[in-house]
Design a protein around this motif. Sequence first.
Motif, PDB file in Angstrom:
ATOM      1  N   TYR A 171      39.432  49.801  48.042  1.00  0.00           N
ATOM      2  CA  TYR A 171      39.694  49.288  46.707  1.00  0.00           C
ATOM      3  C   TYR A 171      40.349  47.917  46.816  1.00  0.00           C
ATOM      4  CZ  TYR A 171      38.846  53.981  44.843  1.00  0.00           C
ATOM      5  OH  TYR A 171      38.267  55.185  44.498  1.00  0.00           O
ATOM      6  N   THR A 172      40.143  47.114  45.805  1.00  0.00           N
ATOM      7  CA  THR A 172      40.786  45.809  45.719  1.00  0.00           C
ATOM      8  C   THR A 172      41.765  45.813  44.550  1.00  0.00           C
ATOM      9  OG1 THR A 172      38.879  44.625  46.632  1.00  0.00           O
ATOM     10  CG2 THR A 172      40.453  43.338  45.365  1.00  0.00           C
ATOM     11  N   ILE A 173      43.017  45.453  44.829  1.00  0.00           N
ATOM     12  CA  ILE A 173      44.007  45.253  43.778  1.00  0.00           C
ATOM     13  C   ILE A 173      43.912  43.801  43.321  1.00  0.00           C
ATOM     14  CG2 ILE A 173      46.457  45.230  43.197  1.00  0.00           C
ATOM     15  CD1 ILE A 173      46.918  47.432  45.167  1.00  0.00           C
ATOM     16  N   GLU A 174      43.731  43.616  42.020  1.00  0.00           N
ATOM     17  CA  GLU A 174      43.663  42.283  41.440  1.00  0.00           C
ATOM     18  C   GLU A 174      44.833  42.079  40.495  1.00  0.00           C
ATOM     19  OE1 GLU A 174      38.802  41.700  41.426  1.00  0.00           O
ATOM     20  OE2 GLU A 174      39.837  42.287  39.573  1.00  0.00           O
ATOM     21  N   SER A 175      45.230  40.828  40.340  1.00  0.00           N
ATOM     22  CA  SER A 175      46.343  40.510  39.447  1.00  0.00           C
ATOM     23  C   SER A 175      45.946  39.375  38.505  1.00  0.00           C
ATOM     24  CB  SER A 175      47.590  40.129  40.243  1.00  0.00           C
ATOM     25  OG  SER A 175      47.369  38.904  40.928  1.00  0.00           O
ATOM     26  N   SER A 176      46.658  39.319  37.381  1.00  0.00           N
ATOM     27  CA  SER A 176      46.395  38.287  36.387  1.00  0.00           C
ATOM     28  C   SER A 176      47.675  38.025  35.611  1.00  0.00           C
ATOM     29  CB  SER A 176      45.279  38.727  35.434  1.00  0.00           C
ATOM     30  OG  SER A 176      45.117  37.811  34.366  1.00  0.00           O
ATOM     31  N   THR A 177      47.779  36.821  35.083  1.00  0.00           N
ATOM     32  CA  THR A 177      48.914  36.487  34.219  1.00  0.00           C
ATOM     33  C   THR A 177      48.511  36.429  32.749  1.00  0.00           C
ATOM     34  OG1 THR A 177      48.501  34.119  34.555  1.00  0.00           O
ATOM     35  CG2 THR A 177      50.086  35.198  36.032  1.00  0.00           C
ATOM     36  N   ASN A 178      47.173  36.535  32.485  1.00  0.00           N
ATOM     37  CA  ASN A 178      46.714  36.404  31.101  1.00  0.00           C
ATOM     38  C   ASN A 178      45.630  37.401  30.704  1.00  0.00           C
ATOM     39  OD1 ASN A 178      44.476  35.458  32.473  1.00  0.00           O
ATOM     40  ND2 ASN A 178      44.842  33.310  31.929  1.00  0.00           N
ATOM     41  N   LEU A 179      45.314  38.356  31.593  1.00  0.00           N
ATOM     42  CA  LEU A 179      44.290  39.378  31.357  1.00  0.00           C
ATOM     43  C   LEU A 179      42.871  38.804  31.259  1.00  0.00           C
ATOM     44  CD1 LEU A 179      46.032  41.793  28.797  1.00  0.00           C
ATOM     45  CD2 LEU A 179      45.642  42.150  31.245  1.00  0.00           C
ATOM     46  N   GLN A 180      42.713  37.537  31.637  1.00  0.00           N
ATOM     47  CA  GLN A 180      41.391  36.920  31.638  1.00  0.00           C
ATOM     48  C   GLN A 180      40.993  36.441  33.029  1.00  0.00           C
ATOM     49  OE1 GLN A 180      41.245  33.830  28.673  1.00  0.00           O
ATOM     50  NE2 GLN A 180      41.502  35.222  26.958  1.00  0.00           N
ATOM     51  N   ASP A 181      41.901  35.775  33.689  1.00  0.00           N
ATOM     52  CA  ASP A 181      41.642  35.250  35.027  1.00  0.00           C
ATOM     53  C   ASP A 181      42.284  36.172  36.060  1.00  0.00           C
ATOM     54  OD1 ASP A 181      40.408  32.879  33.941  1.00  0.00           O
ATOM     55  OD2 ASP A 181      42.439  32.182  33.463  1.00  0.00           O
ATOM     56  N   TRP A 182      41.418  36.775  36.881  1.00  0.00           N
ATOM     57  CA  TRP A 182      41.899  37.742  37.861  1.00  0.00           C
ATOM     58  C   TRP A 182      41.693  37.207  39.274  1.00  0.00           C
ATOM     59  CZ3 TRP A 182      44.344  42.224  36.384  1.00  0.00           C
ATOM     60  CH2 TRP A 182      44.230  42.563  35.038  1.00  0.00           C
ATOM     61  N   GLU A 183      42.639  37.503  40.150  1.00  0.00           N
ATOM     62  CA  GLU A 183      42.519  37.124  41.552  1.00  0.00           C
ATOM     63  C   GLU A 183      42.804  38.322  42.444  1.00  0.00           C
ATOM     64  OE1 GLU A 183      45.314  34.139  42.599  1.00  0.00           O
ATOM     65  OE2 GLU A 183      47.085  35.344  42.135  1.00  0.00           O
ATOM     66  N   SER A 184      42.106  38.355  43.585  1.00  0.00           N
ATOM     67  CA  SER A 184      42.282  39.449  44.537  1.00  0.00           C
ATOM     68  C   SER A 184      43.611  39.302  45.266  1.00  0.00           C
ATOM     69  CB  SER A 184      41.124  39.462  45.537  1.00  0.00           C
ATOM     70  OG  SER A 184      41.345  40.424  46.546  1.00  0.00           O
ATOM     71  N   VAL A 185      44.356  40.392  45.330  1.00  0.00           N
ATOM     72  CA  VAL A 185      45.646  40.380  46.024  1.00  0.00           C
ATOM     73  C   VAL A 185      45.560  41.116  47.359  1.00  0.00           C
ATOM     74  CG1 VAL A 185      48.091  41.008  45.864  1.00  0.00           C
ATOM     75  CG2 VAL A 185      46.847  40.285  43.813  1.00  0.00           C
ATOM     76  N   GLN A 186      44.899  42.271  47.358  1.00  0.00           N
ATOM     77  CA  GLN A 186      44.803  43.059  48.590  1.00  0.00           C
ATOM     78  C   GLN A 186      43.617  44.005  48.501  1.00  0.00           C
ATOM     79  OE1 GLN A 186      48.428  45.028  49.742  1.00  0.00           O
ATOM     80  NE2 GLN A 186      47.429  46.388  51.180  1.00  0.00           N
ATOM     81  N   THR A 187      42.881  44.109  49.612  1.00  0.00           N
ATOM     82  CA  THR A 187      41.785  45.073  49.730  1.00  0.00           C
ATOM     83  C   THR A 187      42.059  45.966  50.926  1.00  0.00           C
ATOM     84  OG1 THR A 187      40.151  43.554  48.770  1.00  0.00           O
ATOM     85  CG2 THR A 187      39.310  45.382  50.085  1.00  0.00           C
ATOM     86  N   ASP A 188      42.015  47.277  50.702  1.00  0.00           N
ATOM     87  CA  ASP A 188      42.307  48.214  51.780  1.00  0.00           C
ATOM     88  C   ASP A 188      41.731  49.576  51.414  1.00  0.00           C
ATOM     89  OD1 ASP A 188      43.255  49.156  54.180  1.00  0.00           O
ATOM     90  OD2 ASP A 188      45.315  48.472  53.849  1.00  0.00           O
ATOM     91  N   ALA A 189      41.786  50.488  52.390  1.00  0.00           N
ATOM     92  CA  ALA A 189      41.298  51.849  52.170  1.00  0.00           C
ATOM     93  C   ALA A 189      42.434  52.729  51.682  1.00  0.00           C
ATOM     94  CB  ALA A 189      40.701  52.420  53.451  1.00  0.00           C
ATOM     95  N   LEU A 190      42.120  53.582  50.727  1.00  0.00           N
ATOM     96  CA  LEU A 190      43.129  54.521  50.236  1.00  0.00           C
ATOM     97  C   LEU A 190      43.420  55.594  51.274  1.00  0.00           C
ATOM     98  CD1 LEU A 190      42.385  55.234  46.466  1.00  0.00           C
ATOM     99  CD2 LEU A 190      44.120  53.766  47.471  1.00  0.00           C
ATOM    100  N   PRO A 191      44.689  56.047  51.325  1.00  0.00           N
ATOM    101  CA  PRO A 191      45.794  55.642  50.464  1.00  0.00           C
ATOM    102  C   PRO A 191      46.516  54.392  50.973  1.00  0.00           C
ATOM    103  CG  PRO A 191      46.486  57.439  51.870  1.00  0.00           C
ATOM    104  CD  PRO A 191      45.036  57.193  52.175  1.00  0.00           C
ATOM    105  N   PHE A 192      46.862  53.503  50.056  1.00  0.00           N
ATOM    106  CA  PHE A 192      47.689  52.346  50.387  1.00  0.00           C
ATOM    107  C   PHE A 192      48.408  51.899  49.122  1.00  0.00           C
ATOM    108  CE2 PHE A 192      44.065  50.143  48.640  1.00  0.00           C
ATOM    109  CZ  PHE A 192      44.564  48.946  48.132  1.00  0.00           C
ATOM    110  N   SER A 193      49.408  51.058  49.298  1.00  0.00           N
ATOM    111  CA  SER A 193      50.169  50.534  48.168  1.00  0.00           C
ATOM    112  C   SER A 193      50.439  49.060  48.421  1.00  0.00           C
ATOM    113  CB  SER A 193      51.478  51.312  47.967  1.00  0.00           C
ATOM    114  OG  SER A 193      52.279  51.240  49.133  1.00  0.00           O
ATOM    115  N   LEU A 194      50.893  48.386  47.389  1.00  0.00           N
ATOM    116  CA  LEU A 194      51.148  46.946  47.466  1.00  0.00           C
ATOM    117  C   LEU A 194      52.560  46.659  46.985  1.00  0.00           C
ATOM    118  CD1 LEU A 194      50.298  43.870  47.557  1.00  0.00           C
ATOM    119  CD2 LEU A 194      49.564  44.183  45.185  1.00  0.00           C
ATOM    120  N   LEU A 195      53.270  45.818  47.724  1.00  0.00           N
ATOM    121  CA  LEU A 195      54.570  45.320  47.294  1.00  0.00           C
ATOM    122  C   LEU A 195      54.398  43.841  46.941  1.00  0.00           C
ATOM    123  CD1 LEU A 195      57.599  45.721  46.851  1.00  0.00           C
ATOM    124  CD2 LEU A 195      57.955  45.084  49.249  1.00  0.00           C
TER     125      LEU A 195
END
Length: 290
Positions: free
Chosen positions: A248-272
């Motif tokens: 899975y890829t975790i994506e982030s955004s500051t405006n709910l329109q422009d998204w960027e990839s933060v981390q891609t990994d196999a579950l289970p994993f978490s992001l700090l």
Amino acid sequence: YLGGSYLNRQGFLARFRPDGKFLSVTNLGRSANGLATDRLNSAQLVGRFEGTTTFGSAGSLTSSGGSDVFAAKLGLRPPGLTITPSQQLVVAGSNTTLQVTGATGTGPIGYQWQLNGTNLAGATQSVLTLTGFGPADAGRYSVLVYNPAGSISVPVAAVGFIPVLRVSPIEGGVVLDWAGTFTLQSAPIATGPYADWPLATDPFTNWFAGDDSQRFFRLRVSDPTVTVELLSNGSVAVSILGSPGRFYTIESSTNLQDWESVQTDALPFSLLDTNAPTLPQRYYRAVLAR
């Protein structure tokens, strides 16, 4: 004959405890030159020398005669293993094998397989065979490689689960059942389009409607659930609930329109996310990568 070894007039190095009890003996050979191993599996470099000879940083020896022999115990090498982690998708009920080769270090070398960081009972060889694969077997597999000098944990594979959709006809309908958490889809023709039936859970009974001449079903990986926790230092901990062993890829955004990839990994994993405190707001989502 000493300590179970026949020396045959060859040079030897014997070890005794302070109380005089015998520990081990190393046969140096007639030429006293080469690599010897004692009964405790300690590797030793043996050879002849004259005068005063320096042995690395360990110090120097002075021959007790014109020519003498030495036995230098070699240090233990910690374990090492370099591999490229892989991904497998395994059909329900089938078998698969994971294997590692090329471990380095001073022997003996041992193995302990782990699933999501937890030791698997009895999985202590370089080969791991998984039989009758089920949802509980999916996840991240790693192997702990160890020897007397230490241990290392090496990721080996992310193994995902592929469900089998079973259909049992009954009077007036069919019963559908499957293992794992997946979303049931249906279509009137085989080519689709397929629509989610989000309320359908295993087992699910589909009653035929009067105008249903045929109906097709399939399963898809369910959408992931993202959980966000704001920490006391302003950082954000992001967790995903989805299908173990899949990427899975975790994506982030500051405006709910422009998204960027933060981390891609196999579950289970978490992001700090330590960048969160520098932003006025931050949104997260997860998408299935593969």
